[in-house]
Design a protein around this motif. Structure first.
Motif, PDB file in Angstrom:
ATOM      1  N   VAL A 347       0.837  -1.207   0.000  1.00 57.14           N
ATOM      2  CA  VAL A 347       0.000   0.000   0.000  1.00 57.14           C
ATOM      3  C   VAL A 347       0.869   1.254   0.000  1.00 57.14           C
ATOM      4  O   VAL A 347       0.481   2.297  -0.554  1.00 57.14           O
ATOM      5  N   ASN A 348       2.056   1.179   0.602  1.00 52.33           N
ATOM      6  CA  ASN A 348       2.960   2.321   0.644  1.00 52.33           C
ATOM      7  C   ASN A 348       3.642   2.559  -0.700  1.00 52.33           C
ATOM      8  O   ASN A 348       4.090   3.666  -0.993  1.00 52.33           O
ATOM      9  N   GLY A 349       3.708   1.517  -1.509  1.00 51.80           N
ATOM     10  CA  GLY A 349       4.403   1.626  -2.783  1.00 51.80           C
ATOM     11  C   GLY A 349       5.905   1.532  -2.644  1.00 51.80           C
ATOM     12  O   GLY A 349       6.647   1.735  -3.615  1.00 51.80           O
ATOM     13  N   ALA A 350       6.386   1.207  -1.438  1.00 50.74           N
ATOM     14  CA  ALA A 350       7.824   1.089  -1.179  1.00 50.74           C
ATOM     15  C   ALA A 350       8.023   0.352   0.132  1.00 50.74           C
ATOM     16  O   ALA A 350       7.144   0.360   1.001  1.00 50.74           O
ATOM     17  N   ASN A 351       9.179  -0.276   0.289  1.00 52.16           N
ATOM     18  CA  ASN A 351       9.464  -0.942   1.553  1.00 52.16           C
ATOM     19  C   ASN A 351       9.989   0.067   2.576  1.00 52.16           C
ATOM     20  O   ASN A 351       9.991   1.281   2.323  1.00 52.16           O
ATOM     21  N   HIS A 352      10.464  -0.413   3.725  1.00 47.09           N
ATOM     22  CA  HIS A 352      10.855   0.494   4.806  1.00 47.09           C
ATOM     23  C   HIS A 352      12.067   1.350   4.449  1.00 47.09           C
ATOM     24  O   HIS A 352      12.306   2.387   5.063  1.00 47.09           O
ATOM     25  N   GLU A 353      12.822   0.926   3.434  1.00 47.95           N
ATOM     26  CA  GLU A 353      13.991   1.676   3.008  1.00 47.95           C
ATOM     27  C   GLU A 353      13.706   2.616   1.850  1.00 47.95           C
ATOM     28  O   GLU A 353      14.588   3.331   1.399  1.00 47.95           O
ATOM     29  N   ASP A 358       5.649  -2.370  -6.486  1.00 46.35           N
ATOM     30  CA  ASP A 358       4.535  -2.111  -7.400  1.00 46.35           C
ATOM     31  C   ASP A 358       3.478  -3.191  -7.257  1.00 46.35           C
ATOM     32  O   ASP A 358       3.632  -4.305  -7.737  1.00 46.35           O
ATOM     33  N   ALA A 359       2.394  -2.862  -6.568  1.00 48.87           N
ATOM     34  CA  ALA A 359       1.264  -3.784  -6.428  1.00 48.87           C
ATOM     35  C   ALA A 359       0.019  -3.260  -7.128  1.00 48.87           C
ATOM     36  O   ALA A 359      -1.071  -3.819  -6.950  1.00 48.87           O
ATOM     37  N   ASP A 360       0.143  -2.194  -7.915  1.00 48.26           N
ATOM     38  CA  ASP A 360      -0.998  -1.631  -8.651  1.00 48.26           C
ATOM     39  C   ASP A 360      -1.174  -2.429  -9.933  1.00 48.26           C
ATOM     40  O   ASP A 360      -0.792  -2.014 -11.018  1.00 48.26           O
ATOM     41  N   TYR A 361      -1.772  -3.605  -9.805  1.00 48.01           N
ATOM     42  CA  TYR A 361      -1.831  -4.539 -10.917  1.00 48.01           C
ATOM     43  C   TYR A 361      -2.702  -4.041 -12.065  1.00 48.01           C
ATOM     44  O   TYR A 361      -2.428  -4.356 -13.224  1.00 48.01           O
ATOM     45  N   VAL A 367      -3.476   1.362  -4.982  1.00 45.48           N
ATOM     46  CA  VAL A 367      -3.384  -0.044  -4.587  1.00 45.48           C
ATOM     47  C   VAL A 367      -4.571  -0.371  -3.697  1.00 45.48           C
ATOM     48  O   VAL A 367      -4.705   0.157  -2.592  1.00 45.48           O
ATOM     49  N   THR A 368      -5.439  -1.228  -4.188  1.00 43.97           N
ATOM     50  CA  THR A 368      -6.624  -1.608  -3.430  1.00 43.97           C
ATOM     51  C   THR A 368      -6.270  -2.658  -2.380  1.00 43.97           C
ATOM     52  O   THR A 368      -5.175  -3.234  -2.387  1.00 43.97           O
ATOM     53  N   MET A 369      -7.229  -2.919  -1.499  1.00 45.96           N
ATOM     54  CA  MET A 369      -7.004  -3.935  -0.471  1.00 45.96           C
ATOM     55  C   MET A 369      -6.829  -5.316  -1.094  1.00 45.96           C
ATOM     56  O   MET A 369      -6.056  -6.144  -0.595  1.00 45.96           O
ATOM     57  N   ASP A 370      -7.522  -5.572  -2.171  1.00 45.68           N
ATOM     58  CA  ASP A 370      -7.356  -6.834  -2.887  1.00 45.68           C
ATOM     59  C   ASP A 370      -5.944  -6.948  -3.452  1.00 45.68           C
ATOM     60  O   ASP A 370      -5.288  -7.994  -3.345  1.00 45.68           O
ATOM     61  N   GLU A 371      -5.440  -5.880  -4.043  1.00 48.90           N
ATOM     62  CA  GLU A 371      -4.101  -5.909  -4.625  1.00 48.90           C
ATOM     63  C   GLU A 371      -3.030  -6.026  -3.549  1.00 48.90           C
ATOM     64  O   GLU A 371      -2.031  -6.745  -3.728  1.00 48.90           O
ATOM     65  N   ALA A 372      -3.216  -5.329  -2.428  1.00 47.55           N
ATOM     66  CA  ALA A 372      -2.240  -5.427  -1.335  1.00 47.55           C
ATOM     67  C   ALA A 372      -2.179  -6.854  -0.804  1.00 47.55           C
ATOM     68  O   ALA A 372      -1.089  -7.385  -0.522  1.00 47.55           O
TER      69      ALA A 372
END
Length: 888
Positions: A347-353, A358-361, A367-372
Motif C-alpha cells: 500500500v505504501n508503494g515502497a518498503n521500509h527503506e 509495485d502492487a498496482d496490478y 493499490v486496493t485492499m485486494d491488490e495489497a
C-alpha cells in the motif's frame, strides 16, 4: 589392598545412609538442569532460557520448541530441584509441562541458536507525500485507523512487532496524509515506563513511544480490551457513512481447543479471559460501523488470524490475515512480521527503506485492499507460508477500497462482459460490444437471452432490458438515477452521433437514436435488478428489415443523472466506465442459416486508413464451427476493389472470386483479412453466411466476434454473432439423378419438402448450388460424389449424397466371334478414339478413330491372342474412360 579400599567405601556409604539425621544433599546446577532439558529435546532446533520466577528451591527452564514462529505455539517448561539426596543425576525428578505461551518471569538465555536479531538500522522511515488532488485529500480526512499490538508480556513483546506498527503508522500519516489525530495506537502497556518489550540488542526495555521519530510520543493507550472498546465506541459516534475505518493487528494470537474461537492476545500478566479479544467479540465491535455503511477494513498478522477473517465475513467489510484459523504463523523475517511487512509495503508503494514496490496490478493509480493482499500473499508463498486468507463482503469492497480512493457507498454499474465486476477501467475484456446486461426481447417476458427484432410480429413494440448491479455497501433507494438506452444500425464502430440520432444513411434514414429513459428501482447492496424499456420500432428500420436486408440493432445503455450529466457526454468509452455498456449481437437462428446477414464497415478517421477484419471464436468450443460449417464473407464491390488493390492480404482464408464480388472463407480461428483501405467516412458492406455440413450431438450454439482493427491493430469496433447450430432430421435425404441430360450434364434432385433450403457441394466441399436441383458434369478420373444439405424451416439439418459415373465414356464392351462391340455412353465427337492395349505386354495393339455422332463401335480383334486387354476411350489425346476385358 584394593579389597580393603572397596570395603572402606562401602562402610562409609552405609554409615551415611544409616539414618536421615546423617543424610547428605548434593547441588543441582543450572548446567545440570539444562543438560536434563536437552536430553528430552535431543535432535530438535530449540531455544533454552532460564526463568527467574522467584522460586529459590527449583530451576525453571523455558524451552521454545518452535522459535521461529509467533505466539502462541508449542513450548515447554521444565522444573527440577536445585538439590538432591542422590549421587546420581538420573534420579532427579524433573517435571516437563506443555504450554502455548511462555511463562512469566525474567529470562536469561542459556542456549539460544535460532533467533531473529533486531537491527536498529532496519527501522521504517517513510518520507512525507504531498497530496495531489481532492480525492486523496478527502480520502485521508475520512480515514480513521486503530493500530493494535497486544504484546502479552515483556518476554513475548518484540521490537519486530513495534516496527510493524511504526511502518503502518508512518504509511498512513506520511504516504496518505491521514491526520495523526485519526490514528490511535493501542500497544502493549501504553505509555507506562516499565520495561515491556524484548530487544535482542538491548534486552528488556520500555517500548519507544514515538512511532514516526518526530520527537513526539504517539503511544498512550495500553492494549487492553476496555481500551479497544472505548476507542471504537468513540469512533463509531464520530464517523459518518462512507468514511473508512482501518484496523491493523500485529503481535500474537491463540485458539481454544476443539476448533473453538480464536483470539488476539492483549497485554497482561496472565492469560485470563480479560487479556483475550475473541474473534466474535471483535466482529460485534465492528458491526455498528458496517451497519452505518462505513468502510470496515482490517489486517491481521497474529497466529490463528484466519479465525478473525471468518467471523468478519458475516458483516460488510474487507479483511486479510497472515494465516488460517488453525495455523500458527512462522516469523521467518527479521525485524518485521513478513505478511504485514509485505502488505504495508504494497500500500505504501515502497518498503521500509524506500525501495519501490509495485502492487498496482490494474494500473489505475491506487493499490486496493485486494491488490495489497495479493502482493503480500505471493511474497509469503516465496517464504513457504501459503496460508494467508482474504474476505471481502461485498467482493467489490476489496477491489475498490484504497487509502487514496474511497468508493461510493452506492456503486451502480452495467456489465461489459460476464467477468465484469464493475472495476474501472474494465480490464477483463477488450471487446466493448458484448455486454450481457443489455438485451432485447420481442415480447416483454423477462427472459435473459438476446433476440433479433422480429419485424413480422403484429405489434411494432419491442422491449430492451438493462441489468443494473450495485457493488456498493449500501442499498440504492429510488432517487435521481436513471438508465437511458440508445439504438444504432450504423457500423461496426458507432460513434456518438450514431447513438444520438445525428446520422443518416444514403437513403436519408436515421441510423440511430434514443430508445427511452427509465428510473431505477431499489437495488440492494451486492444485488442487481432488471430494468425494462419498451419502444416503438422506427418505420425506416422496419421497412428495411422487412425487405430482407437482415442486420442487427446495436444497443447502448447508460446510467444517467439528468441533474449533473450532459446528454452529449461521451457515449463510446464503455470499458473505461461502469456506467456505460454496449451490446451489438446478431442472432443467426437455425431457421435462418440459409440467409445472408449484412455488416457495415466504416472509416471514422479524418484520413485514409487501412483496416483488418477477423472472425474470432469467443471461447475454445466455438472453434468447432470451422469444422462443422462453411463460413463465408462476401465483400461488396467497393471493399473488393480496396482489398485487391492492397494485394488481397490475409491469414487462414480461402478466396473465391466471382467477378463483381469476392467470397472469403475463414478456415480456422486465426483467420484475418488485412489491407482494407477506406477514405474518411467511406463505408462498405460485408455479407456473412454460415452453411452447416454436419450437426453436433449436443446441438451447440457458436458465438463469434466480427472484429474491426485499424492499421495499428487496435480494436475499433465489432459485432457479436450467435449462430444456432442445426438439429438432425429424422427422415433420410435421398439424392437421385433426373432423367434429363443436357450435353455432358446430369441434373440431380433431392426429396426436399416445401419450405426446405437446399445446398449442394461437390467432392471438394465447394458450394455448387442452392436450389432443389443442380446440374453437374461428372469428370473422368475424378471423385464425382455430390452431397445435398437440406435445412427445414424448423432448423433441422439432413444430408445425403450420390456418386456418378462420368456422363461420357464406354457403356458396355462385348465380343461376338472375332469382333468386339463397344457401346458409348453418348455419341462421339470429332477426334475421339478407341484404343485397345494388352495388359500382358503393356503395349497398344489396336486403335480406331471415331466419326462424330457414332455410338456403337465395331473392331476386328482376330489378331488378338487370348488374354487380358484394356479398352480406352480418348479425346484430344487424353484417356477419358477405360475398362478391362478378357478375350478368349
Amino acid at each position: 589392598m584394593r579389597k580393603i579400599v572397596l570395603i572402606f567405601i562401602i562402610a562409609i556409604c552405609g554409615f551415611i545412609n544409616a539414618g536421615n539425621a546423617y543424610a547428605a544433599t548434593y547441588p543441582v546446577t543450572v548446567e545440570d538442569a539444562l543438560a536434563m532439558a536437552k536430553r528430552q529435546f535431543s535432535g530438535r532446533d530449540v531455544n533454552y532460557f532460564l526463568v527467574d520466577n522467584g522460586n529459590d528451591n527449583s530451576w525453571t527452564i523455558f524451552i521454545d520448541t518452535e522459535p521461529m514462529k509467533r505466539w502462541g505455539h508449542e513450548c515447554y517448561t521444565l522444573t527440577c530441584p536445585r538439590s538432591t539426596n542422590s549421587l546420581f543425576m538420573a534420579d532427579v525428578q524433573a517435571v516437563k509441562v506443555l504450554d502455548q505461551m511462555p511463562p512469566e518471569g525474567d529470562y536469561t538465555p542459556l542456549d539460544v541458536t535460532a533467533t531473529t536479531d533486531f537491527d536498529k538500522s532496519r527501522e521504517p522511515h517513510v518520507p512525507k507525500h504531498t497530496l495531489s488532488n481532492e480525492v486523496e485529500i478527502s480520502s485521508a480526512q475520512r480515514t480513521y485507523a486503530v493500530i493494535i499490538n497486544g504484546g502479552i508480556r515483556k518476554n513475548t513483546n518484540t521490537m519486530g512487532d513495534w516496527n510493524d506498527c511504526s511502518f503502518i503508522y508512518q504509511t498512513l500519516a506520511y504516504r496518505f496524509g491521514v491526520p495523526k489525530n485519526n490514528i490511535v495506537p493501542i500497544m502493549s502497556d501504553g505509555k507506562n515506563p516499565k520495561p515491556d518489550i524484548w530487544s535482542s540488542s538491548e534486552g528488556i526495555i520500555s517500548q519507544p513511544l514515538d512511532l514516526d521519530f518526530d520527537g513526539n510520543n504517539e503511544i498512550e493507550l495500553a492494549a487492553t480490551k476496555s481500551n479497544i472498546d472505548s476507542v471504537l465506541n468513540s469512533l463509531k459516534n464520530k464517523m459518518n457513512s462512507g468514511d473508512h475505518l482501518f484496523m491493523f493487528v500485529t503481535d500474537h494470537g491463540g485458539k481454544n481447543e476443539n476448533n473453538g474461537p480464536t483470539y488476539i492476545c492483549l497485554w497482561g500478566n496472565d492469560t485470563s479471559e480479560i487479556n483475550k479479544l475473541y474473534d466474535y467479540e471483535l466482529r460485534e465491535m465492528l458491526r455498528p460501523f458496517s451497519e452505518k455503511n462505513i468502510f470496515v477494513n482490517a489486517v491481521f498478522g497474529q497466529c490463528y488470524s484466519g479465525g478473525s477473517v471468518i467471523e468478519l465475513s458475516n458483516i460488510k467489510c474487507v479483511a486479510a490475515s497472515s494465516t488460517k484459523k488453525d495455523y500458527t504463523y512462522p516469523g521467518l523475517m527479521e525485524n518485521y512480521n513478513p505478511f504485514l511487512y509485505s502488505w504495508t509495503s504494497a500500500v505504501n508503494g515502497a518498503n521500509h527503506e524506500g525501495k519501490s514496490v509495485d502492487a498496482d496490478y490494474d494500473r489505475n493509480g491506487y493499490v486496493t485492499m485486494d491488490e495489497a493482499f495479493r502482493y503480500a500473499h505471493n511474497e509469503d508463498i516465496k517464504l513457504g507460508c501459503p496460508a494467508a486468507q482474504f474476505v471481502s463482503t461485498p467482493i467489490s469492497l476489496g477491489e475498490d477500497l484504497a487509502f487514496n480512493h474511497l468508493p461510493p457507498i452506492v456503486n451502480l454499474y452495467i456489465k461489459d462482459n460476464d467477468k465484469d465486476k464493475g472495476n474501472e477501467p474494465n480490464r477483463s475484456t477488450n471487446l466493448s460490444w458484448i455486454s450481457p446486461s443489455v438485451w432485447l426481447r420481442n415480447i416483454p417476458d423477462g427472459i435473459h437471452r438476446h433476440q433479433n427484432i422480429d419485424y413480422s410480429l403484429d405489434t411494432s413494440l419491442t422491449t430492451v432490458y438493462v441489468r443494473v448491479h450495485n457493488r456498493g455497501i449500501k442499498d440504492y433507494t429510488p432517487g435521481n438515477r436513471y438508465v437511458k438506452v440508445y439504438w444504432s444500425t450504423g457500423t461496426l464502430a458507432p460513434v456518438a452521433d450514431s447513438w444520438l440520432g445525428n446520422e443518416t444513411d444514403d437513403a436519408g434514414n436515421t441510423t440511430g437514436g434514443v430508445i427511452g429513459t427509465a428510473a431505477l428501482p431499489a437495488i440492494p447492496s451486492n444485488e442487481y435488478r432488471d430494468v425494462p424499456l419498451s419502444f416503438r420500432i422506427p418505420q425506416s428500420l422496419s421497412d428495411e428489415m422487412l425487405s430482407g436486408n437482415e442486420r442487427s440493432v446495436s444497443l447502448l445503455a447508460k446510467l444517467y443523472d439528468p441533474v449533473s450529466e450532459n446528454e452529449a457526454d461521451s457515449q463510446d468509452d464503455c470499458l473505461a466506465s461502469g456506467r456505460i455498456a454496449h451490446n451489438s449481437t446478431l442472432v443467426i437462428p437455425r431457421t435462418a442459416l440459409a440467409k445472408e446477414f449484412e455488416i457495415n464497415l466504416r472509416n471514422n478517421h479524418d484520413e485514409w486508413e487501412s483496416f483488418s477484419l477477423e472472425l474470432r471464436p469467443r471461447i475454445t468450443a466455438d472453434r468447432g464451427i470451422f469444422n462443422k460449417a462453411d463460413v463465408e464473407m462476401e465483400f461488396c464491390p467497393g471493399l473488393k476493389q480496396a482489398w485487391e488493390s492492397a494485394g488481397s492480404p490475409g491469414t487462414d482464408i480461402t478466396v473465391v472470386d466471382e467477378g463483381d464480388v469476392v467470397k472469403i472463407k475463414p478456415v480456422s480461428a486465426s483467420n484475418r483479412v488485412d489491407g482494407i483501405g477506406l477514405y474518411p467516412g467511406e463505408t462498405g458492406v460485408v455479407k456473412v453466411r454460415f452453411s452447416f455440413r454436419s450437426i453436433s450431438p449436443d446441438c451447440n450454439d457458436y458465438t463469434l466476434d466480427f472484429i474491426q482493427r485499424n492499421s495499428s491493430q487496435l480494436i475499433e469496433g465489432g459485432q457479436a454473432m450467435r449462430i444456432e447450430a442445426p438439429m438432425g432430421l429424422s427422415g433420410e435425404v435421398v439424392v437421385t439423378p433426373v432423367d434429363t441430360l443436357i450435353g455432358d450434364f446430369t441434373v440431380l434432385g433431392v426429396n426436399a419438402a416445401p419450405g426446405d433450403c437446399v445446398r449442394w457441394e461437390n467432392a471438394n466441399g465447394e458450394t455448387i448450388g442452392r436450389n432443389e436441383t443442380v446440374a453437374v458434369s461428372p469428370a473422368p478420373r475424378a471423385d464425382n460424389t455430390y452431397r445435398a444439405y437440406v435445412l427445414s424451416p424448423e432448423g433441422e439439418l439432413g444430408t445425403g449424397s450420390i456418386t456418378l459415373e462420368p456422363a461420357y465414356g464406354i457403356s458396355t464392351v462385348g465380343t461376338e466371334g472375332r469382333m468386339m462391340k463397344i457401346c458409348l455412353k453418348q455419341p462421339a465427337d470429332v477426334g475421339d478414339v478407341v484404343l485397345i492395349s494388352s495388359n500382358m505386354t503393356a503395349t497398344q495393339i489396336l486403335s480406331k478413330a471415331l466419326v462424330k455422332g457414332e455410338s456403337d463401335v465395331d473392331m476386328d480383334i482376330s489378331s488378338l491372342e487370348a488374354g487380358s486387354y484394356t479398352v480406352a476411350y480418348a479425346r484430344g489425346g487424353t484417356i477419358l474412360h477405360s475398362v478391362k476385358v478378357m478375350v478368349r
